[in-house]
Design a protein around this motif. Structure first.
Motif, PDB file in Angstrom:
ATOM      1  N   ASP A   7      -4.096   6.407   3.859  1.00 59.76           N
ATOM      2  CA  ASP A   7      -5.500   6.693   3.584  1.00 59.76           C
ATOM      3  C   ASP A   7      -6.079   7.561   4.686  1.00 59.76           C
ATOM      4  O   ASP A   7      -5.940   7.258   5.880  1.00 59.76           O
ATOM      5  CB  ASP A   7      -6.306   5.390   3.500  1.00 59.76           C
ATOM      6  CG  ASP A   7      -5.939   4.572   2.268  1.00 59.76           C
ATOM      7  OD1 ASP A   7      -5.277   5.121   1.359  1.00 59.76           O
ATOM      8  OD2 ASP A   7      -6.324   3.392   2.227  1.00 59.76           O
TER       9      ASP A   7
ATOM     10  N   HIS B 233     -12.272   8.453   0.630  1.00 57.03           N
ATOM     11  CA  HIS B 233     -11.050   8.824   1.342  1.00 57.03           C
ATOM     12  C   HIS B 233     -10.038   9.431   0.378  1.00 57.03           C
ATOM     13  O   HIS B 233     -10.140   9.275  -0.842  1.00 57.03           O
ATOM     14  CB  HIS B 233     -10.429   7.604   2.028  1.00 57.03           C
ATOM     15  CG  HIS B 233      -9.773   6.626   1.103  1.00 57.03           C
ATOM     16  ND1 HIS B 233     -10.475   5.795   0.255  1.00 57.03           N
ATOM     17  CD2 HIS B 233      -8.461   6.350   0.885  1.00 57.03           C
ATOM     18  CE1 HIS B 233      -9.623   5.046  -0.437  1.00 57.03           C
ATOM     19  NE2 HIS B 233      -8.396   5.361  -0.084  1.00 57.03           N
TER      20      HIS B 233
ATOM     21  N   HIS C 225       0.890  -1.168   0.000  1.00 61.62           N
ATOM     22  CA  HIS C 225       0.000   0.000   0.000  1.00 61.62           C
ATOM     23  C   HIS C 225       0.920   1.208   0.000  1.00 61.62           C
ATOM     24  O   HIS C 225       1.563   1.517   1.007  1.00 61.62           O
ATOM     25  CB  HIS C 225      -0.913  -0.013   1.231  1.00 61.62           C
ATOM     26  CG  HIS C 225      -1.848   1.145   1.271  1.00 61.62           C
ATOM     27  ND1 HIS C 225      -1.978   1.972   2.367  1.00 61.62           N
ATOM     28  CD2 HIS C 225      -2.686   1.628   0.328  1.00 61.62           C
ATOM     29  CE1 HIS C 225      -2.872   2.920   2.085  1.00 61.62           C
ATOM     30  NE2 HIS C 225      -3.312   2.729   0.857  1.00 61.62           N
TER      31      HIS C 225
ATOM     32  N   HIS D  29      -6.217   9.112  -0.727  1.00 55.37           N
ATOM     33  CA  HIS D  29      -5.002   8.294  -0.692  1.00 55.37           C
ATOM     34  C   HIS D  29      -3.855   9.224  -1.066  1.00 55.37           C
ATOM     35  O   HIS D  29      -3.822   9.782  -2.157  1.00 55.37           O
ATOM     36  CB  HIS D  29      -5.131   7.138  -1.696  1.00 55.37           C
ATOM     37  CG  HIS D  29      -3.862   6.375  -1.940  1.00 55.37           C
ATOM     38  ND1 HIS D  29      -3.540   5.225  -1.255  1.00 55.37           N
ATOM     39  CD2 HIS D  29      -2.848   6.595  -2.801  1.00 55.37           C
ATOM     40  CE1 HIS D  29      -2.366   4.769  -1.683  1.00 55.37           C
ATOM     41  NE2 HIS D  29      -1.926   5.585  -2.630  1.00 55.37           N
TER      42      HIS D  29
HETATM   43 ZN   LIG Z   1      -4.643   4.045  -0.081  1.00 55.46          ZN
END
Ligand SMILES: [Zn+2]
Length: 241
Positions: free
Chosen positions: A132, A207, A128, A209
């Motif tokens: 987030d 959200h 990842h 990122h």
């Molecule tokens: Zn993310």
């Protein structure tokens, strides 16, 4: 782009600088809720050790030349700042230049308020590559650092996304947007609203990122931003520290 947020300089000017030891320089000056409140100056903005803001990044990038440039500018800037610091509403050229210098170097939080929902790192066997930050759809988000927009559009899994290249060579990517408010080639400053939070692309909820790239590779934004005065976990930013 300054017209987008006309009260922008106040958010820098209103900060009270608190001297802190080098290893804890992100400690306490303002909160996310404080940002953009248009607070008029509470005290002199002493930029004398302002070069600290970027030293860690510059060190990592081994950019000795840039560091020298910043230090050279700081000598000039500190004098002006001392003189202008007590004037809360002045619009002189000297003060404007000083604000511009701060804006060029500051790192700030991307959202006024958010819930930290996922860290940088391995997740389900894949990296990842950012963090987030959940927030309601349509919440405006802002550039964490000044730079030039190198892409703004729909990018597969990232949905509507923006990439900004900073003057120190690092990059920031803002993904899953609802709307994009900048276009490729735009020059933005830290704290400038550039898009709104959404759920586009491969996203499991509304959200932002956020990725930070150093030398073209994603790094954990948390320690990098913390070293530069913006603590995502604590929701504290202190561009003067
Ligand atoms: Zn993310």
């Amino acid at each position: 782009m300054r017209q987008r947020l006309s009260s922008e300089p106040d958010r820098y000017r209103g900060r009270r600088r608190v001297p802190t030891p080098p290893r804890s320089r992100y400690a306490v000056v303002g909160t996310a809720a404080f940002v953009g409140a248009g607070v008029v100056a509470l005290g002199a903005a002493n930029l004398t050790d302002y070069k600290d803001v970027h030293q860690s990044v510059l060190h990592d990038l081994d950019s000795a030349q840039i560091s020298q440039d910043i230090q050279a500018r700081n000598g000039d800037k500190a004098d002006r700042s001392e003189r202008a610091g007590t004037e809360s509403t002045d619009t002189t050229a000297a003060k404007t230049l000083s604000d511009a210098d701060v804006e060029a170097q500051a790192w700030v939080l991307p959202l006024q308020d958010y819930t930290f929902t996922a860290p940088f790192g391995m997740r389900l066997g894949k990296l990842h590559s950012g963090i987030d930050l959940a927030a309601p759809e349509g919440s405006p988000y802002q550039a964490v650092h000044a730079g030039t927009v190198t892409s703004a559009g729909y990018q597969g899994g990232y949905g509507f996304a923006i990439t900004i290249k900073h003057t120190d060579g690092t990059e920031a990517v803002y993904a899953h947007s609802h709307r994009l408010l900048v276009k490729t080639g735009d020059v933005v400053k830290a704290g400038q609203v550039i898009g709104t939070v959404g759920n586009t692309g491969y996203s499991y909820g509304t959200h932002l990122h956020l990725e930070i790239h150093v030398a073209g590779k994603p790094v954990d934004p948390i320690p990098l931003m913390r070293e530069n005065g913006a603590d995502v976990k604590l929701k504290i930013e202190s561009p003067y520290s």
